[in-house]
Design an enzyme around this catalytic site. Structure first.
Site, PDB file in Angstrom:
ATOM      1  N   ASP A 148       5.305   1.127 -13.655  1.00 38.62           N
ATOM      2  CA  ASP A 148       5.438   1.284 -15.108  1.00 38.62           C
ATOM      3  C   ASP A 148       6.795   1.820 -15.536  1.00 38.62           C
ATOM      4  O   ASP A 148       6.918   2.500 -16.559  1.00 38.62           O
ATOM      5  CB  ASP A 148       4.323   2.195 -15.665  1.00 38.62           C
TER       6      ASP A 148
ATOM      7  N   LYS B 262       9.770  -2.558 -15.972  1.00 42.48           N
ATOM      8  CA  LYS B 262      10.264  -3.784 -15.317  1.00 42.48           C
ATOM      9  C   LYS B 262      10.158  -5.000 -16.241  1.00 42.48           C
ATOM     10  O   LYS B 262      11.068  -5.809 -16.326  1.00 42.48           O
ATOM     11  CB  LYS B 262       9.465  -4.039 -14.024  1.00 42.48           C
TER      12      LYS B 262
ATOM     13  N   GLY C  26       0.907  -4.410 -15.130  1.00 38.24           N
ATOM     14  CA  GLY C  26       0.927  -4.652 -16.570  1.00 38.24           C
ATOM     15  C   GLY C  26       2.370  -4.520 -16.998  1.00 38.24           C
ATOM     16  O   GLY C  26       2.918  -3.421 -16.973  1.00 38.24           O
ATOM     17  N   HIS C  27       3.007  -5.631 -17.295  1.00 35.25           N
ATOM     18  CA  HIS C  27       4.435  -5.621 -17.636  1.00 35.25           C
ATOM     19  C   HIS C  27       4.588  -5.905 -19.128  1.00 35.25           C
ATOM     20  O   HIS C  27       4.233  -6.977 -19.600  1.00 35.25           O
ATOM     21  CB  HIS C  27       5.185  -6.664 -16.785  1.00 35.25           C
TER      22      HIS C  27
ATOM     23  N   GLN D 210       4.516  -2.933  -9.491  1.00 36.80           N
ATOM     24  CA  GLN D 210       4.303  -1.551  -9.034  1.00 36.80           C
ATOM     25  C   GLN D 210       5.661  -0.868  -8.777  1.00 36.80           C
ATOM     26  O   GLN D 210       6.629  -1.235  -9.401  1.00 36.80           O
ATOM     27  CB  GLN D 210       3.406  -1.512  -7.786  1.00 36.80           C
TER      28      GLN D 210
HETATM   29  P1  GDP Z   1       6.318  -2.117 -16.127  1.00 38.01           P
HETATM   30  O1  GDP Z   1       4.974  -2.159 -15.476  1.00 38.01           O
HETATM   31  O2  GDP Z   1       7.360  -1.562 -15.222  1.00 38.01           O
HETATM   32  O3  GDP Z   1       6.725  -3.427 -16.722  1.00 38.01           O
HETATM   33  O4  GDP Z   1       6.182  -1.075 -17.323  1.00 38.01           O
HETATM   34  P2  GDP Z   1       4.960  -0.988 -18.396  1.00 38.01           P
HETATM   35  O5  GDP Z   1       5.074  -2.114 -19.338  1.00 38.01           O
HETATM   36  O6  GDP Z   1       3.667  -0.822 -17.685  1.00 38.01           O
HETATM   37  O7  GDP Z   1       5.256   0.412 -19.052  1.00 38.01           O
HETATM   38  C1  GDP Z   1       6.450   0.690 -19.695  1.00 38.01           C
HETATM   39  C2  GDP Z   1       6.121   1.097 -21.139  1.00 38.01           C
HETATM   40  O8  GDP Z   1       7.247   1.708 -21.720  1.00 38.01           O
HETATM   41  C3  GDP Z   1       5.793  -0.080 -22.023  1.00 38.01           C
HETATM   42  O9  GDP Z   1       4.884   0.339 -23.009  1.00 38.01           O
HETATM   43  C4  GDP Z   1       7.136  -0.437 -22.637  1.00 38.01           C
HETATM   44  O10 GDP Z   1       7.008  -1.087 -23.887  1.00 38.01           O
HETATM   45  C5  GDP Z   1       7.731   0.922 -22.812  1.00 38.01           C
HETATM   46  N1  GDP Z   1       9.188   1.007 -22.700  1.00 38.01           N
HETATM   47  C6  GDP Z   1      10.036   0.306 -21.891  1.00 38.01           C
HETATM   48  N2  GDP Z   1      11.294   0.774 -22.003  1.00 38.01           N
HETATM   49  C7  GDP Z   1      11.259   1.779 -22.893  1.00 38.01           C
HETATM   50  C8  GDP Z   1      12.235   2.681 -23.414  1.00 38.01           C
HETATM   51  O11 GDP Z   1      13.400   2.657 -23.058  1.00 38.01           O
HETATM   52  N3  GDP Z   1      11.786   3.612 -24.316  1.00 38.01           N
HETATM   53  C9  GDP Z   1      10.499   3.691 -24.729  1.00 38.01           C
HETATM   54  N4  GDP Z   1      10.170   4.630 -25.611  1.00 38.01           N
HETATM   55  N5  GDP Z   1       9.551   2.857 -24.260  1.00 38.01           N
HETATM   56  C10 GDP Z   1       9.925   1.937 -23.346  1.00 38.01           C
HETATM   57  P1  IMO Z   2       3.130  -2.193 -12.667  1.00 35.68           P
HETATM   58  O1  IMO Z   2       3.621  -3.478 -12.054  1.00 35.68           O
HETATM   59  C1  IMO Z   2       1.299   1.717 -12.117  1.00 35.68           C
HETATM   60  C2  IMO Z   2      -1.763   2.048  -9.022  1.00 35.68           C
HETATM   61  C3  IMO Z   2      -3.189   2.287  -9.456  1.00 35.68           C
HETATM   62  C4  IMO Z   2      -3.707   3.070  -8.266  1.00 35.68           C
HETATM   63  C5  IMO Z   2      -2.995   2.399  -7.089  1.00 35.68           C
HETATM   64  C6  IMO Z   2      -3.817   1.329  -6.393  1.00 35.68           C
HETATM   65  O2  IMO Z   2       2.621  -2.338 -14.041  1.00 35.68           O
HETATM   66  O3  IMO Z   2       4.153  -1.124 -12.509  1.00 35.68           O
HETATM   67  P2  IMO Z   2      -4.619  -1.134  -6.996  1.00 35.68           P
HETATM   68  O4  IMO Z   2      -5.264  -1.682  -8.217  1.00 35.68           O
HETATM   69  O5  IMO Z   2      -3.316  -1.756  -6.654  1.00 35.68           O
HETATM   70  O6  IMO Z   2      -5.550  -1.089  -5.823  1.00 35.68           O
HETATM   71  O7  IMO Z   2      -4.330   0.428  -7.344  1.00 35.68           O
HETATM   72  O8  IMO Z   2      -1.817   1.822  -7.619  1.00 35.68           O
HETATM   73  N1  IMO Z   2      -1.128   0.860  -9.626  1.00 35.68           N
HETATM   74  C7  IMO Z   2      -0.189   0.923 -10.569  1.00 35.68           C
HETATM   75  N2  IMO Z   2       0.335   1.979 -11.222  1.00 35.68           N
HETATM   76  N3  IMO Z   2       1.771   0.461 -12.356  1.00 35.68           N
HETATM   77  C8  IMO Z   2       1.279  -0.601 -11.698  1.00 35.68           C
HETATM   78  O9  IMO Z   2       1.822  -1.832 -11.798  1.00 35.68           O
HETATM   79  C9  IMO Z   2       0.229  -0.404 -10.775  1.00 35.68           C
HETATM   80  N4  IMO Z   2      -0.495  -1.222  -9.979  1.00 35.68           N
HETATM   81  C10 IMO Z   2      -1.307  -0.435  -9.276  1.00 35.68           C
HETATM   82  O10 IMO Z   2      -3.254   3.033 -10.641  1.00 35.68           O
HETATM   83  O11 IMO Z   2      -3.258   4.389  -8.335  1.00 35.68           O
HETATM   84 MG    MG Z   3       3.016  -1.513 -15.850  1.00 34.11          MG
END
Ligand code: GDP
Ligand code: IMO
Ligand code: MG
Length: 428
Positions: free
Chosen positions: A13, A16, A40-41, A224
């Protein structure tokens, strides 16, 4: 020949999805190499927010081809829902989305096995996203899995049946109370497979090889983060794939020598969702502020993310294992307003101060050692140039660059595509 990698360096998270979307205009192909719908991207543009799980984050760029690599595990049911959400956007799915025949499928019984395994662990549960990731990768390495390419064979349903029956017996073995209606889940699965079969399946390693040979630029998208890597993460509280740079080679069939840049993404602080050790976790007002301002809720499960200060010991470890060439710092805007910022530079471990990651990082074994820095007040969310960044943020960046021996070439100041500051381009 050029492939660049984009990887999360913490516990996932990091942002990416946003950065892949921002960078896609510089690439011909975006290729996801591991993970599945546990990811979840999130990307935001034109006032719309999208969350992608299995589909690469270059999908909104009409010229880019998006490849789901062999290292990914696909749940046809979730995939179908993702595709439905893309309706209304000018995307030619047949051409823009190509799926590796060697990618493994997540069956409904994989999800049930995930739930049964977690329930049987009680308090020691991993905190899995319950998407069937662990069981699907177990079938892959156990050489029992069903692959996308099998869906082109006439007997695929027989193979499915044999595997699902075996899983059912395994679910009973766990002896936990899991409620499910397998017939309903199967009907949903079979309907989703029919939709999947309409998409374009490819021998992705061959496709990517030819693309590279003809001069195409590829960006490999990780899911991840390094601390969730099956080998190098906080085992057993990890995911079931190699999230680190080597995973891009096995997850796409790309040779190590073809890799140019390794972009490492990290948040200006740290978050973790699910169970497992987290040395710099905060249980105070500061952690609460990070969670609130950063809207730290899981994009896949909606669970609140645990928040804490930046952990440089863990980050250095990730930079080294991945061979990161450029760093990208996300969510700098969330730290605006903190009087003092802390960065963990070492651990007190068994009476000694250490600067490497020991075998176990549970709180009972170590405490973080912090460096303190003055914060900044300025709202960063409307800034677009590196020259506008507040002085104390520049100090924070310079400190991290020195510690990590790697340049921070991008600073993100908000979730939108446009809220991105490049530090490596002239005019900034
Ligand atoms: P990913 O899994 O690495 O793609 O990241 P996620 O989408 O799960 O989580 C990142 C969260 O932070 C999302 O809700 C994005 O919209 C938000 N986000 C990304 N970059 C920034 C930033 O620079 N500032 C803020 N406030 N939110 C951001
Ligand atoms: P992105 O790509 C954050 C965590 C889960 C749990 C562990 C194992 O959005 O960064 P799993 O379902 O893979 O068996 O869970 O890994 N986890 C993540 N945490 N971002 C993710 O993906 C994750 N994918 C799995 O919360 O702790
Ligand atoms: Mg994510």
């Amino acid at each position: 020949m050029s492939v660049d990698l984009l990887l999360g360096l913490q516990w996932g998270d990091e942002g990416k999805g946003k950065i892949v979307d921002v960078l896609t205009r510089d690439y011909d192909i975006i290729a996801r190499f591991q993970g599945g719908p546990n990811a979840g991207h999130t990307l935001e543009f034109d006032g719309i927010k999208h969350v992608l799980h299995t589909i690469p984050s270059g999908i909104f760029h009409p010229k880019a081809v998006n490849v789901v690599g062999n290292g990914v595990v696909i749940d046809p049911v979730i995939f179908r829902k993702e595709l439905d959400k893309l309706q209304g956007f000018p995307i030619d799915i047949q051409k823009s989305l190509l799926i590796s025949r060697k990618a493994h499928l997540i069956l409904p019984t994989h999800r049930l096995l995930d739930a049964a395994s977690e329930a049987s662990k009680g308090k020691a549960k991993i905190g899995s996203t319950l998407k069937g990731i662990g069981p699907a990768y177990m079938d892959k390495t156990g050489r029992n899995g069903l692959r996308v390419g099998d869906l082109e064979l006439p007997d695929w349903k027989d193979r499915y049946r044999a595997l699902a029956d075996k899983h059912e017996a395994m679910i009973h073995f766990y002896d936990v109370d899991i409620q499910y209606d397998l017939r309903e889940l199967e009907a949903e699965f079979l309907a989703a497979v029919e939709d999947l079969q309409k998409l374009t399946f490819i021998d992705s390693e061959e496709y990517l090889y030819q693309a590279l040979k003809s001069g195409k630029k590829i960006l490999a998208e990780g899911a991840q983060g390094s601390m969730l890597d099956i080998d190098f993460g906080t085992y057993p509280f990890v995911t079931s794939s190699n999230t680190t740079a080597a995973g891009a080679c096995t997850g796409l069939g790309i040779a190590p020598g073809a890799i140019s840049e390794v972009f490492g993404i990290f948040k200006a602080y740290t978050t973790r969702v699910g169970s497992g050790p987290f040395p710099t976790e905060l249980f105070d007002e500061n952690g609460e502020t990070m969670g609130r301002v950063g809207r730290e809720f899981g994009a896949t499960t909606g669970r609140p993310r645990r928040c804490g200060w930046l952990d440089l010991v863990a980050l250095k470890y990730a930079v080294r294992i991945n061979g990161v060439t450029r760093l990208m710092m996300m969510k700098a805007d969330v730290l605006s307003g903190f009087e003092t910022l802390k960065v963990c530079t070492a651990y007190n471990y068994k009476g000694k101060q250490i600067q490497h990651l020991p075998y176990t990082i549970e709180a009972e074994h170590l405490t973080p050692v912090y460096a303190e820095m003055p914060g900044w007040k300025k709202d960063l969310t409307r800034l677009s140039k590196a020259s506008e960044l507040p002085e104390n943020l520049n100090r924070y960046i310079a400190f991290l660059e020195k510690e990590l021996q790697t340049p921070i070439t991008l600073v993100s100041v908000g979730p939108d595509r446009t809220q991105t500051i490049r530090r490596d381009q002239s005019g900034s």
